[in-house]
Design an enzyme around this catalytic site. Structure first.
Site: not given
Ligand code: C5J
Length: 237
Positions: A139, A136, A209, A79, A31, A164-165, A169
């Site tokens: 997320k 897509k 972990q 996205e 993204d 990102v982010t 995502c």
């Molecule tokens: C992504 C969002 N790509 N933060 N989308 O992380 O809405």
């Protein structure tokens, strides 16, 4: 998943060194779209500082170049939604109180709508001919996409995850990938968040972990591992 092969590369990482076979690894770029990264775009309209995401572009461009040089597949995601928003659940569309919503006219076209200028990937990281671009609606990169089929077709077992982010995502995709049996290395300076504390904690959560969701390393270490001269042998492809 396969044991380390003679061509295996090793990357210093958290929580332990990460090994991968260059013949079964792909670089996933999540993204890196204008709507999220550019000043005046959707991300900024939500009150975010896009400079924190733009810092990812330079190291990620170098990592993509190293992957291409090593013949490691680069898979991009975006996205976004169909123009009629039929693939956007009302719960996603109506959430929060942004000045602009998905599908509204924005500075770079309709926000997060496929085919619009803002929906596409920033110029510096544009896909080259032959690279897969996954569109897509969610997320996660596996939900309602062909990503599983693409990875199976190319024999991919390990993912180098960027984009990102970090906490949205990237995290959702890494969690989906884990449940599908993929080993994930998240590249710390090639993922970005609008929130510094989410960046830090998001990365910590991956490696916690004993590596509950995977491994974390910086791009310099990954580029070194991908570079044939530094790694001492040519990739297996
Ligand atoms: C992504 C969002 N790509 N933060 N989308 O992380 O809405």
């Amino acid at each position: 998943m396969t044991a380390a092969l003679p061509t295996a590369r090793s990357v210093p990482a958290r929580p332990t060194a990460f090994t991968f076979d260059p013949g079964t690894v792909a670089l996933l770029v999540i993204d890196m779209q204008r709507d999220f990264l550019l000043p005046g775009g959707f991300g900024e309209s939500l009150g975010n500082d896009v400079a924190l995401l733009q810092a990812v572009v330079e190291p990620l461009a170098a990592l993509i170049a190293a992957a291409r040089a090593a013949d490691v597949p680069v898979i991009h995601t975006r996205e976004g939604h169909l123009p009629d928003l039929s693939d956007c659940p009302p719960a996603k569309l109506l959430r929060g109180n942004p000045s602009q919503r998905i599908g509204d006219p924005g500075r770079f076209g309709r926000i997060l709508i496929r085919g619009e200028y803002g929906h596409d990937i920033v110029d510096e990281l544009a896909p080259v001919a032959g690279e897969v671009v996954i569109d897509k609606p969610g997320k996660g990169a596996f939900y309602a996409t062909e990503l599983s089929e693409v990875l199976a077709r190319d024999g991919i077992e390990t993912l180098l995850v960027t984009g990102v982010t970090t906490e949205v995502c990237v995290h959702t995709t890494v969690r989906e990938a884990n449940d599908r049996g993929y080993r994930c290395l998240v590249v710390s300076d090639c993922v970005g968040s609008y929130f510094p504390e989410f960046q830090r904690v998001g990365l910590d959560m991956i490696a916690a972990q004993g590596g509950i969701f995977g491994w974390v390393a910086d791009s310099a270490a990954v580029v070194t591992a991908l570079t044939p001269t530094a790694a001492g042998s040519a990739p297996a492809r």
